[in-house]
Design a protein around this motif. Structure first.
Motif, short mmCIF file in Angstrom:
data_model
loop_
_atom_site.label_atom_id
_atom_site.label_comp_id
_atom_site.label_asym_id
_atom_site.label_seq_id
_atom_site.Cartn_x
_atom_site.Cartn_y
_atom_site.Cartn_z
N PRO A 178 0.81 -1.22 0.00
CA PRO A 178 0.00 0.00 0.00
C PRO A 178 0.84 1.27 0.00
O PRO A 178 0.45 2.28 -0.59
CB PRO A 178 -0.83 -0.08 1.28
CG PRO A 178 -0.74 -1.46 1.75
CD PRO A 178 0.49 -2.05 1.14
N SER A 197 0.46 3.85 -2.98
CA SER A 197 0.07 5.21 -2.59
C SER A 197 1.13 6.23 -2.97
O SER A 197 0.80 7.35 -3.36
CB SER A 197 -0.20 5.27 -1.09
OG SER A 197 -1.31 4.48 -0.78
N GLY A 246 0.44 9.22 -5.34
CA GLY A 246 0.75 10.56 -4.84
C GLY A 246 1.64 11.34 -5.80
O GLY A 246 1.44 12.53 -6.02
N CYS A 254 -1.86 13.98 -0.82
CA CYS A 254 -0.78 13.13 -0.29
C CYS A 254 -0.84 13.03 1.24
O CYS A 254 -0.62 11.96 1.80
CB CYS A 254 0.57 13.66 -0.74
SG CYS A 254 0.86 13.45 -2.50
N MET A 268 -3.56 10.59 2.07
CA MET A 268 -3.12 9.20 1.90
C MET A 268 -2.21 8.77 3.04
O MET A 268 -2.26 7.62 3.49
CB MET A 268 -2.43 9.02 0.55
CG MET A 268 -3.42 9.01 -0.59
SD MET A 268 -2.75 8.47 -2.15
CE MET A 268 -1.81 9.90 -2.63
N TYR A 277 -2.75 5.66 5.67
CA TYR A 277 -1.77 4.65 6.04
C TYR A 277 -1.57 4.58 7.56
O TYR A 277 -1.45 3.50 8.12
CB TYR A 277 -0.42 4.88 5.36
CG TYR A 277 0.56 3.83 5.77
CD1 TYR A 277 0.44 2.54 5.28
CD2 TYR A 277 1.56 4.09 6.68
CE1 TYR A 277 1.30 1.55 5.69
CE2 TYR A 277 2.43 3.12 7.10
CZ TYR A 277 2.29 1.84 6.59
OH TYR A 277 3.14 0.85 7.02
N GLY A 318 -7.65 12.20 -0.50
CA GLY A 318 -6.51 11.32 -0.26
C GLY A 318 -6.84 10.20 0.70
O GLY A 318 -6.42 9.05 0.50
N PHE A 340 -6.72 6.25 -0.42
CA PHE A 340 -5.94 5.21 0.25
C PHE A 340 -6.83 4.06 0.67
O PHE A 340 -6.45 2.90 0.53
CB PHE A 340 -5.19 5.76 1.47
CG PHE A 340 -4.35 4.70 2.12
CD1 PHE A 340 -3.09 4.43 1.63
CD2 PHE A 340 -4.82 3.96 3.19
CE1 PHE A 340 -2.31 3.43 2.19
CE2 PHE A 340 -4.05 2.97 3.75
CZ PHE A 340 -2.79 2.71 3.25
N VAL A 376 -7.50 1.94 -2.36
CA VAL A 376 -6.31 1.14 -2.71
C VAL A 376 -6.17 -0.03 -1.75
O VAL A 376 -5.92 -1.17 -2.17
CB VAL A 376 -5.04 2.03 -2.68
CG1 VAL A 376 -3.77 1.19 -2.70
CG2 VAL A 376 -5.06 3.00 -3.85
#
Length: 121
Positions: free
Chosen positions: A9, A13, A17, A37, A40, A44, A100, A104, A107
């Motif tokens: 990931p 990402s 990004g 970004c 994201m 995470y 973002g 994420f 994803v």
């Protein structure tokens, strides 16, 4: 307590990004790309904290699914509230932090669902 880190990931990402920053730079909206970004990154952090909480709760024999669900919901609410607060304060570019965060999560969901779909064939 050791929590393994899945780097896929992060790599996906980071690639997304970089593409977002490139497109935002060409459209003269670099700050929007930076907020995407950051979103994201928040996604995470949420995924990593979920893994840590799952490892911590699995070591305790008395707790289980309800405790994990409660901590996950509280953490997701907190991260979303922070993202929404920052997004509203710095709009219109700041709303990219929410995009973002959602990107994420998508994803991560696709990464988890891909092996399941491959196994269903």
């Amino acid at each position: 307590m050791t929590v393994s880190v899945d780097r896929r990931p992060i790599i996906v990402s980071a690639g997304v990004g970089i593409m977002v920053l490139a497109v935002a730079g060409m459209l003269d909206r670099l700050l929007l790309g930076a907020f995407v970004c950051v979103g994201m990154t928040l996604g995470y952090v949420n995924a990593w904290l979920t893994r840590v909480a799952a490892a911590w709760i699995s070591q305790d024999t008395g707790s289980g699914k309800p405790r994990l669900a409660a901590t996950s919901a509280l953490r997701l609410f907190g991260i979303t509230a922070v993202a929404l607060f920052v997004g509203v304060l710095t709009r219109p570019d700041g709303l990219g932090i929410l995009f973002g965060l959602v990107a994420f999560q998508i994803v991560l969901l696709l990464q988890v669902a891909a092996p399941v779909l491959r196994g269903a064939r």
